[in-house]
Scaffold this active site. Sequence first.
Site, mmCIF file in Angstrom:
data_model
loop_
_atom_site.group_PDB
_atom_site.id
_atom_site.type_symbol
_atom_site.label_atom_id
_atom_site.label_comp_id
_atom_site.label_asym_id
_atom_site.label_seq_id
_atom_site.Cartn_x
_atom_site.Cartn_y
_atom_site.Cartn_z
ATOM 1 N N GLU A 38 0.820 -1.208 0.000
ATOM 2 C CA GLU A 38 0.000 0.000 0.000
ATOM 3 C C GLU A 38 0.865 1.274 0.000
ATOM 4 O O GLU A 38 1.740 1.440 0.859
ATOM 5 C CB GLU A 38 -0.937 -0.017 1.217
ATOM 6 C CG GLU A 38 -1.816 1.210 1.357
ATOM 7 C CD GLU A 38 -2.713 1.466 0.148
ATOM 8 O OE1 GLU A 38 -3.348 0.518 -0.334
ATOM 9 O OE2 GLU A 38 -2.756 2.624 -0.320
ATOM 10 N N THR A 82 -5.812 1.505 -5.451
ATOM 11 C CA THR A 82 -5.471 0.107 -5.165
ATOM 12 C C THR A 82 -6.107 -0.842 -6.176
ATOM 13 O O THR A 82 -5.457 -1.773 -6.674
ATOM 14 C CB THR A 82 -5.972 -0.311 -3.761
ATOM 15 O OG1 THR A 82 -5.348 0.505 -2.778
ATOM 16 C CG2 THR A 82 -5.634 -1.760 -3.466
ATOM 17 N N HIS A 197 -1.416 3.504 4.703
ATOM 18 C CA HIS A 197 -2.453 4.187 3.915
ATOM 19 C C HIS A 197 -2.709 5.552 4.540
ATOM 20 O O HIS A 197 -2.717 5.691 5.759
ATOM 21 C CB HIS A 197 -3.730 3.342 3.918
ATOM 22 C CG HIS A 197 -4.762 3.789 2.920
ATOM 23 N ND1 HIS A 197 -5.445 4.973 3.032
ATOM 24 C CD2 HIS A 197 -5.207 3.198 1.779
ATOM 25 C CE1 HIS A 197 -6.271 5.094 2.004
ATOM 26 N NE2 HIS A 197 -6.151 4.035 1.229
ATOM 27 N N ASP A 256 1.561 -0.062 -4.867
ATOM 28 C CA ASP A 256 0.342 0.027 -5.692
ATOM 29 C C ASP A 256 0.198 1.382 -6.380
ATOM 30 O O ASP A 256 -0.240 1.468 -7.528
ATOM 31 C CB ASP A 256 -0.925 -0.351 -4.908
ATOM 32 C CG ASP A 256 -1.277 0.561 -3.739
ATOM 33 O OD1 ASP A 256 -0.436 1.382 -3.331
ATOM 34 O OD2 ASP A 256 -2.414 0.435 -3.224
ATOM 35 N N HIS A 257 0.568 2.466 -5.697
ATOM 36 C CA HIS A 257 0.417 3.828 -6.242
ATOM 37 C C HIS A 257 1.121 4.773 -5.285
ATOM 38 O O HIS A 257 1.618 4.349 -4.243
ATOM 39 C CB HIS A 257 -1.051 4.201 -6.409
ATOM 40 C CG HIS A 257 -1.871 3.977 -5.159
ATOM 41 N ND1 HIS A 257 -1.780 4.788 -4.060
ATOM 42 C CD2 HIS A 257 -2.758 3.003 -4.835
ATOM 43 C CE1 HIS A 257 -2.581 4.326 -3.114
ATOM 44 N NE2 HIS A 257 -3.181 3.238 -3.546
HETATM 45 C C1 GP9 Z 1 -8.936 -0.750 0.765
HETATM 46 C C2 GP9 Z 1 -7.536 -0.564 0.367
HETATM 47 C C3 GP9 Z 1 -7.197 0.881 0.099
HETATM 48 O O1 GP9 Z 1 -9.368 -2.065 0.856
HETATM 49 O O2 GP9 Z 1 -7.175 -1.434 -0.626
HETATM 50 O O3 GP9 Z 1 -7.568 1.334 -1.148
HETATM 51 P P1 GP9 Z 1 -7.033 2.702 -1.748
HETATM 52 O O4 GP9 Z 1 -7.715 3.811 -0.993
HETATM 53 O O5 GP9 Z 1 -5.562 2.768 -1.569
HETATM 54 O O6 GP9 Z 1 -7.428 2.674 -3.181
HETATM 55 MN MN MN Z 2 -3.858 1.707 -2.223
#
Ligand code: GP9
Ligand code: MN
Length: 415
Positions: A38, A82, A197, A256-257
């Site tokens: 994340e 994500t 996150h 992921d980003h």
């Molecule tokens: C939620 C998690 C976060 O289940 O994968 O998503 P994001 O906000 O990073 O897209």
């Molecule tokens: Mn994410």
Amino acid sequence: DGSELVEVDNYVQANQAAVNEEMFGKYAGRNIILVQLESLQNFVINNEMNGEVVTPFLNSLTSDKDTYYFSDFYHQTGLGKTSDAEFLVENSLFGLGRGAVFFTHGGNTYNSMAESLGNNGYFSNVMHSNNKSFWNRDMIYKSLNIDKFYDLDSYQVTDENSVNWGLKDIPFFEQSVDLMTEMPQPFYSRMITLTNHYPFYLDEEDIMIPEYNSNSGTLNRYFQTVRYLDESIKVFFDELKEKGLYDNSIIVMYGDHYGISENHNKAMSMYLNKEEITPYDSALLQSVPLFIHVPGSGDGEVIDKTAGQIDLRPTILHLLGIDTSNDMQLGADLFSEEHEDFVIFRDGRFITDQYVYASEVCYDRDTGEEIGIEACQPYIERASVELEYSDKIINGDLLRFYDEETGNLKHESLE
Ligand code: GP9
Ligand code: MN
């Protein structure tokens, strides 16, 4: 109708990167574990914050004898965040320019990585301790042919072991490895972490390094949650070893980003010691780390090919000896001699080994100087073609007309 697919298919076939015979099937039969990290950006790797090492474990992997570390790898996500990263990896197609494809096209026909692996005897699953309907996962995972979703209900989540968005990453990995011991092998597990996150909160007991001292609380805390994420991966590796799952697996990990948006440019310029963050810098900051860890292989290397998440599926399937020559995919195997140093972002920006294209300006990648647009022009066109083809496939649900076994259009589509 299906005829739209002919043009896309021709393009995909013409742009296939030949497999690297030495790498094809090199790790066949192993379990494959993907860990989607994340909000992890590459700028923290092998870097310090006020003298503190931020990612000691991941740093050690960058020079590990069993790890390929890709140092010029980028996320290609859009608003789906994500879920877009998941989509890119499963389908080797882009998410959409508007909205999240997980929501808007969850019922499409896809030829996912889970399906390919399933056809090759793998038990496919996703492990993520959140409500199953978040990002419409429960729906689209059916379309992606994922055998099992270990969602919130598969985990023991208490006040003590959760923070911020939910279950902390360390107990997440511990409990996940317990679940893995019950899986039929070989398995394909795609894990999604959560603690690192926005807004990057930790419990006191999990803080391992101090905050940074910029004007952005977000960036200041980010280093701390990244440090925690790094620790959780170390715990994960130890658990896999303890439970006897380590030696016969491949562990692929990638960010992921971005975690730090352009709203924090002032703080980032302070950290990176730059006068300002330009569009050129912002594009390069979209780099996320990619590790392909193959225990006991002795196949470690730092690879600086310019690449992105769309390339993961063919790369992984080829390492496992699974052919993708009939797959409707826009990515290319990272180990192919024909893999090009060219990564397209969802918003039309791109990066090559020579150029960075952002805010409609062509930059010399080495110097960061603006140069004439001509140098970028051929890539601008290809970026728009690839994004358009990807959108066509998704918006027209075109894969329902495609037989990936034979690489032919299905009959009814041409009638
Ligand atoms: C939620 C998690 C976060 O289940 O994968 O998503 P994001 O906000 O990073 O897209
Ligand atoms: Mn994410």
